[in-house]
Design a protein around this motif. Structure first.
Motif, PDB file in Angstrom:
ATOM      1  N   LEU A  13       0.903  -1.219   0.044  1.00  0.00           N
ATOM      2  CA  LEU A  13       0.048  -0.002   0.188  1.00  0.00           C
ATOM      3  C   LEU A  13       0.834   1.215   0.244  1.00  0.00           C
ATOM      4  CD1 LEU A  13      -2.727   1.675   0.309  1.00  0.00           C
ATOM      5  CD2 LEU A  13      -2.365   1.273   2.883  1.00  0.00           C
ATOM      6  N   THR A  15       0.497   5.533   0.040  1.00  0.00           N
ATOM      7  CA  THR A  15      -0.351   6.769   0.077  1.00  0.00           C
ATOM      8  C   THR A  15       0.414   7.967  -0.881  1.00  0.00           C
ATOM      9  OG1 THR A  15       0.598   7.569   1.996  1.00  0.00           O
ATOM     10  CG2 THR A  15      -1.194   5.889   2.439  1.00  0.00           C
ATOM     11  N   LEU A  39      -2.986   4.655  -3.374  1.00  0.00           N
ATOM     12  CA  LEU A  39      -4.060   5.527  -2.715  1.00  0.00           C
ATOM     13  C   LEU A  39      -3.722   7.085  -2.740  1.00  0.00           C
ATOM     14  CD1 LEU A  39      -5.500   5.119   1.027  1.00  0.00           C
ATOM     15  CD2 LEU A  39      -4.750   7.507   0.135  1.00  0.00           C
ATOM     16  N   ARG A  41      -6.118  11.179  -3.695  1.00  0.00           N
ATOM     17  CA  ARG A  41      -7.563  11.841  -4.164  1.00  0.00           C
ATOM     18  C   ARG A  41      -7.936  12.031  -5.558  1.00  0.00           C
ATOM     19  NH1 ARG A  41      -6.441  17.026  -0.788  1.00  0.00           N
ATOM     20  NH2 ARG A  41      -4.569  16.655  -2.129  1.00  0.00           N
ATOM     21  N   VAL A  65      -7.197   3.203  -4.808  1.00  0.00           N
ATOM     22  CA  VAL A  65      -8.064   3.551  -3.853  1.00  0.00           C
ATOM     23  C   VAL A  65      -8.167   5.091  -3.940  1.00  0.00           C
ATOM     24  CG1 VAL A  65      -8.246   3.450  -1.256  1.00  0.00           C
ATOM     25  CG2 VAL A  65      -7.229   1.745  -2.349  1.00  0.00           C
ATOM     26  N   LEU A  67      -9.248   8.350  -2.504  1.00  0.00           N
ATOM     27  CA  LEU A  67      -9.564   8.502  -0.900  1.00  0.00           C
ATOM     28  C   LEU A  67      -8.796   9.688  -0.332  1.00  0.00           C
ATOM     29  CD1 LEU A  67     -11.260   6.615   0.991  1.00  0.00           C
ATOM     30  CD2 LEU A  67      -9.116   5.931   1.958  1.00  0.00           C
ATOM     31  N   LEU A  78     -10.613   0.366   4.539  1.00  0.00           N
ATOM     32  CA  LEU A  78      -9.575   0.079   3.786  1.00  0.00           C
ATOM     33  C   LEU A  78      -8.821  -1.436   4.473  1.00  0.00           C
ATOM     34  CD1 LEU A  78      -7.831   0.290   1.259  1.00  0.00           C
ATOM     35  CD2 LEU A  78      -6.386   1.918   2.566  1.00  0.00           C
TER      36      LEU A  78
END
Ligand code: NAP
Length: 241
Positions: A13, A15, A39, A41, A65, A67, A78
């Motif tokens: 994962l 971000t 992940l 936006r 994702v 988000l 998640l």
């Protein structure tokens, strides 16, 4: 670097995977065969990342994702989704961050202060809460790296909001690493230094970006700390050219 299968079967994962350092780290991990959960936006930028990962030969691409990390309860959901699909998480890169206002401490508005804490600190803590059980399921133990900054410890006037958020992040990550010493997990902090990204351009508009390392160089540097034989735990790793 040519694609390898070093991380085949591993789930990562990342971000802030839509651009900058996070995107470069996601691509480096994908090139080594990891399945990327990306992940951020901005859906369009995540879809472009997915295309680039498919172009490496990963036919299933990334799991996207889209988000806002300020939606903290979504981070619990998640974790549940990752558990249901894979039952584990091998790699967590807590990279997403915001700069906030460059302004005197007394001028930071409560709204900007809250946003800095929500994204740079609380979201990472919520990820720790949500994902620790999954990282423990990884064999030989999950690896986590969180992006910090020299601003966490340097007293750089007008950078107070960003500084306090990174200082607090360093504190909580070091604590989690110490508590996890016996679990097999490897948890570290990474200070990339000035890197050629949108955030850096916003922070230092007068600077020539060509003089800075590219996100790809910085991403390559941090790779050993995301591999199964990561040698250290609880360290702050500083990028060196
Ligand atoms: P960047 O180019 O601004 O990228 C930031 C990433 O974080 C983007 O993918 C952005 O995606 C995501 N993000 C921001 N707010 C978000 C939110 N609320 N929810 C979900 N995702 C969010 O920054 P960067 O320079 O690559 O920085 C990456 C990390 O390195 C940050 O933690 C930064 O503090 C640290 N760092 C950078 C430098 C540098 O010189 N660049 C130096 C020291 C430390 P969306 O906008 O699509 O959501």
């Amino acid at each position: 670097m040519a694609a390898t299968s070093e991380l085949a079967g591993q789930i990562a994962l990342v971000t802030g995977a839509s651009r900058g350092i996070g995107r470069a780290i996601a691509m480096q991990l994908a090139r080594r065969g990891a399945h990327i959960i990306a992940l951020a936006r901005t859906s369009g930028a995540l879809e472009e990342l997915d295309d680039d990962i498919k172009a490496l030969g990963q036919s299933d691409g990334a799991t996207l994702v889209p988000l806002d990390l300020a939606d903290h309860d979504a981070l619990d959901r998640l974790g549940r989704s990752i558990y249901d699909r894979w039952g584990k998480l091998d790699i967590l890169v807590g990279n997403a961050g915001i700069l906030g206002p460059i302004t005197p401490v007394s001028h930071i508005t409560p709204k900007k202060w809250d946003a800095l804490l929500a994204v740079n600190l609380t979201a990472n803590w919520r990820l720790i809460r949500s994902l620790e059980p999954l990282l423990k399921q990884a064999d030989p133990g999950g690896r986590a790296v969180f992006l910090s900054s020299g601003a966490a410890t340097n007293t750089k006037p007008y950078w107070g909001g960003y500084s306090m958020s990174k200082a607090a992040l360093e504190s909580i990550v070091r604590m989690w690493a110490a508590e996890s010493e016996m679990t097999g997990m490897r948890i570290n902090l990474f200070n990339p230094g000035g890197t050629r990204t949108e955030m850096r351009a916003a922070a230092m508009p007068g600077e020539d970006p060509a003089q800075l390392p590219a996100p790809e160089q910085v991403a390559e540097f941090v790779m050993p700390y995301l591999l199964p034989d990561c040698p250290v735990n609880g360290e702050l790793i500083n990028y060196k050219a």
